[in-house]
Design a protein around this motif. Structure first.
Motif, PDB file in Angstrom:
ATOM      1  N   LEU A  14       0.818  -1.214   0.000  1.00  0.00           N
ATOM      2  CA  LEU A  14       0.000   0.000   0.000  1.00  0.00           C
ATOM      3  C   LEU A  14       0.853   1.266   0.000  1.00  0.00           C
ATOM      4  CD1 LEU A  14      -2.816  -1.013   2.508  1.00  0.00           C
ATOM      5  CD2 LEU A  14      -2.956  -0.902   0.017  1.00  0.00           C
ATOM      6  N   SER A  15       2.103   1.163   0.429  1.00  0.00           N
ATOM      7  CA  SER A  15       2.996   2.323   0.439  1.00  0.00           C
ATOM      8  C   SER A  15       4.105   2.228  -0.604  1.00  0.00           C
ATOM      9  CB  SER A  15       3.627   2.496   1.827  1.00  0.00           C
ATOM     10  OG  SER A  15       4.356   1.351   2.194  1.00  0.00           O
ATOM     11  N   THR A  16       4.316   1.036  -1.151  1.00  0.00           N
ATOM     12  CA  THR A  16       5.412   0.866  -2.118  1.00  0.00           C
ATOM     13  C   THR A  16       4.931   0.731  -3.555  1.00  0.00           C
ATOM     14  OG1 THR A  16       5.402  -1.535  -1.771  1.00  0.00           O
ATOM     15  CG2 THR A  16       6.886  -0.225  -0.385  1.00  0.00           C
ATOM     16  N   THR A  17       3.624   0.576  -3.741  1.00  0.00           N
ATOM     17  CA  THR A  17       3.054   0.490  -5.089  1.00  0.00           C
ATOM     18  C   THR A  17       1.828   1.392  -5.158  1.00  0.00           C
ATOM     19  OG1 THR A  17       1.423  -1.276  -4.723  1.00  0.00           O
ATOM     20  CG2 THR A  17       3.721  -1.961  -5.081  1.00  0.00           C
ATOM     21  N   LYS A  18       1.214   1.440  -6.313  1.00  0.00           N
ATOM     22  CA  LYS A  18      -0.020   2.195  -6.481  1.00  0.00           C
ATOM     23  C   LYS A  18      -1.241   1.290  -6.376  1.00  0.00           C
ATOM     24  CE  LYS A  18       1.994   5.876  -9.320  1.00  0.00           C
ATOM     25  NZ  LYS A  18       1.920   6.629 -10.601  1.00  0.00           N
ATOM     26  N   GLN A  19      -1.021   0.044  -6.024  1.00  0.00           N
ATOM     27  CA  GLN A  19      -2.102  -0.923  -5.925  1.00  0.00           C
ATOM     28  C   GLN A  19      -2.773  -0.899  -4.553  1.00  0.00           C
ATOM     29  OE1 GLN A  19       0.012  -4.588  -6.819  1.00  0.00           O
ATOM     30  NE2 GLN A  19      -0.822  -4.603  -8.898  1.00  0.00           N
ATOM     31  N   TYR A  20      -4.025  -1.299  -4.533  1.00  0.00           N
ATOM     32  CA  TYR A  20      -4.728  -1.490  -3.258  1.00  0.00           C
ATOM     33  C   TYR A  20      -5.031  -2.975  -3.016  1.00  0.00           C
ATOM     34  CZ  TYR A  20      -8.933  -1.947  -6.158  1.00  0.00           C
ATOM     35  OH  TYR A  20      -9.854  -2.349  -7.097  1.00  0.00           O
ATOM     36  N   ASN A  21      -4.774  -3.804  -4.033  1.00  0.00           N
ATOM     37  CA  ASN A  21      -5.142  -5.208  -3.955  1.00  0.00           C
ATOM     38  C   ASN A  21      -3.945  -6.141  -4.177  1.00  0.00           C
ATOM     39  OD1 ASN A  21      -4.829  -4.560  -6.643  1.00  0.00           O
ATOM     40  ND2 ASN A  21      -6.733  -5.506  -7.341  1.00  0.00           N
ATOM     41  N   LYS A  54     -15.479   3.207   1.743  1.00  0.00           N
ATOM     42  CA  LYS A  54     -15.815   4.420   1.002  1.00  0.00           C
ATOM     43  C   LYS A  54     -15.345   4.193  -0.429  1.00  0.00           C
ATOM     44  CE  LYS A  54     -17.075   7.023   4.621  1.00  0.00           C
ATOM     45  NZ  LYS A  54     -18.437   7.579   4.809  1.00  0.00           N
ATOM     46  N   SER A  55     -16.238   4.241  -1.370  1.00  0.00           N
ATOM     47  CA  SER A  55     -15.964   3.787  -2.735  1.00  0.00           C
ATOM     48  C   SER A  55     -14.850   4.572  -3.434  1.00  0.00           C
ATOM     49  CB  SER A  55     -17.235   3.870  -3.580  1.00  0.00           C
ATOM     50  OG  SER A  55     -17.617   5.219  -3.768  1.00  0.00           O
ATOM     51  N   GLU A  56     -14.200   3.875  -4.359  1.00  0.00           N
ATOM     52  CA  GLU A  56     -13.155   4.507  -5.180  1.00  0.00           C
ATOM     53  C   GLU A  56     -13.711   5.714  -5.918  1.00  0.00           C
ATOM     54  OE1 GLU A  56     -10.494   1.702  -7.488  1.00  0.00           O
ATOM     55  OE2 GLU A  56     -12.157   0.349  -6.992  1.00  0.00           O
ATOM     56  N   HIS A  57     -14.916   5.567  -6.452  1.00  0.00           N
ATOM     57  CA  HIS A  57     -15.501   6.616  -7.275  1.00  0.00           C
ATOM     58  C   HIS A  57     -15.738   7.902  -6.474  1.00  0.00           C
ATOM     59  CE1 HIS A  57     -18.878   8.785  -9.256  1.00  0.00           C
ATOM     60  NE2 HIS A  57     -18.215   8.464 -10.357  1.00  0.00           N
ATOM     61  N   ASN A  58     -16.265   7.775  -5.271  1.00  0.00           N
ATOM     62  CA  ASN A  58     -16.614   8.951  -4.474  1.00  0.00           C
ATOM     63  C   ASN A  58     -15.495   9.443  -3.564  1.00  0.00           C
ATOM     64  OD1 ASN A  58     -19.237   8.968  -5.548  1.00  0.00           O
ATOM     65  ND2 ASN A  58     -19.976   7.530  -3.997  1.00  0.00           N
ATOM     66  N   HIS A  59     -14.528   8.553  -3.286  1.00  0.00           N
ATOM     67  CA  HIS A  59     -13.455   8.913  -2.353  1.00  0.00           C
ATOM     68  C   HIS A  59     -12.098   8.431  -2.888  1.00  0.00           C
ATOM     69  CE1 HIS A  59     -16.347  10.034   0.840  1.00  0.00           C
ATOM     70  NE2 HIS A  59     -17.067   9.060   0.323  1.00  0.00           N
ATOM     71  N   PRO A  60     -11.644   9.006  -3.987  1.00  0.00           N
ATOM     72  CA  PRO A  60     -10.396   8.543  -4.618  1.00  0.00           C
ATOM     73  C   PRO A  60      -9.169   8.656  -3.714  1.00  0.00           C
ATOM     74  CG  PRO A  60     -11.118  10.639  -5.562  1.00  0.00           C
ATOM     75  CD  PRO A  60     -12.256  10.135  -4.726  1.00  0.00           C
ATOM     76  N   LYS A  61      -9.182   9.561  -2.755  1.00  0.00           N
ATOM     77  CA  LYS A  61      -8.018   9.712  -1.876  1.00  0.00           C
ATOM     78  C   LYS A  61      -7.895   8.559  -0.876  1.00  0.00           C
ATOM     79  CE  LYS A  61      -7.777  14.775  -2.098  1.00  0.00           C
ATOM     80  NZ  LYS A  61      -7.793  16.043  -1.309  1.00  0.00           N
ATOM     81  N   LEU A  62      -8.938   7.752  -0.754  1.00  0.00           N
ATOM     82  CA  LEU A  62      -8.931   6.644   0.200  1.00  0.00           C
ATOM     83  C   LEU A  62      -8.705   5.287  -0.465  1.00  0.00           C
ATOM     84  CD1 LEU A  62     -11.953   7.662   2.491  1.00  0.00           C
ATOM     85  CD2 LEU A  62      -9.511   8.098   2.860  1.00  0.00           C
ATOM     86  N   VAL A  63      -8.337   5.296  -1.726  1.00  0.00           N
ATOM     87  CA  VAL A  63      -8.191   4.051  -2.481  1.00  0.00           C
ATOM     88  C   VAL A  63      -7.182   3.114  -1.833  1.00  0.00           C
ATOM     89  CG1 VAL A  63      -7.365   3.065  -4.657  1.00  0.00           C
ATOM     90  CG2 VAL A  63      -8.976   4.965  -4.685  1.00  0.00           C
ATOM     91  N   GLN A  64      -6.084   3.654  -1.300  1.00  0.00           N
ATOM     92  CA  GLN A  64      -5.052   2.819  -0.674  1.00  0.00           C
ATOM     93  C   GLN A  64      -5.025   2.949   0.853  1.00  0.00           C
ATOM     94  OE1 GLN A  64      -1.538   4.030  -3.239  1.00  0.00           O
ATOM     95  NE2 GLN A  64      -1.244   1.808  -3.205  1.00  0.00           N
TER      96      GLN A  64
END
Length: 213
Positions: A14-21, A54-64
């Protein structure tokens, strides 16, 4: 649904890549949630996804954001989408206590109610009703919704049978069978919690219906 827990060990990806999964995210969430969907509490085999509270669409800053990530089955994740961002937060809410979860066999539907008067509880009740009972005034289920509901109904029937066996013959062996079905890694604990309450067995099984506190 029940209250969930989350490890304080934030997966490195979550801190070393742009992925959340990343694989480490999946592994930690599976461990934290005892390999169950946090919404329907069914066991996850291969049909699971990382779900954003909180969904990706409505809360992009919380994706990771680690505290925003949960594991859900594909059915629940797809149904929730970005329509239920304002639900009760499962890490801080005693969901199984504050939202009653029952099956009405006469009406052949799941019943979710809450005595807590706020938007979050109302939204969560509305979401669960949609997932289990379909949409519209007549609550007509499509094929997937019917299968989803029937799975829960059969599990509840099975649990009610062993509870009735205990009531008819309250041996230590039968008590242990009920207690085993209340272990944290078992399915549909939210429904089971309310069965125990409805049968007035709270005192007997009080140490078995406390999860993630």
């Amino acid at each position: 649904m029940i209250k969930e827990k989350k490890s304080s060990n934030v997966p490195a990806s979550l801190s070393t890549t742009k992925q959340y999964n990343g694989e480490d995210v999946y592994a930690q969430l599976k461990q934290d949630q005892y390999e169950k969907c946090y919404i329907c509490e069914r066991k996850l085999v291969t049909d699971y996804e990382v779900e954003h509270f909180k969904s990706e669409h409505n809360h992009p800053k919380l994706v990771q954001e680690w505290t925003n990530l949960f594991l859900a089955c594909r059915y629940c994740n797809g149904k929730k989408s970005d329509s239920f961002d304002d639900n009760v937060y499962p890490l801080t809410t005693d969901v199984e206590e504050e939202i009653s979860q029952r099956i009405d066999f006469g009406q052949n539907k799941a019943i979710f109610t809450t005595s807590v008067a706020d938007v979050q509880h109302d939204n969560t009740v509305r979401m669960l009703n949609l997932f289990y009972n379909g949409k519209g005034k007549k609550r007509l289920r499509d094929h997937r919704e019917e299968s989803f509901f029937n799975y829960a109904k059969q599990k509840v029937i099975g649990f009610m049978k062993i509870v009735n066996d205990y009531l008819v013959n309250p041996t230590e062996s039968n008590k242990n069978i009920v207690a085993e079905e209340l272990d944290i890694d078992k399915e549909l604990l939210g429904f089971k919690y309310w069965i125990i309450r409805d049968y007035n067995l709270n005192e007997i099984f009080k140490n078995h219906i406390i999860w993630n506190k």
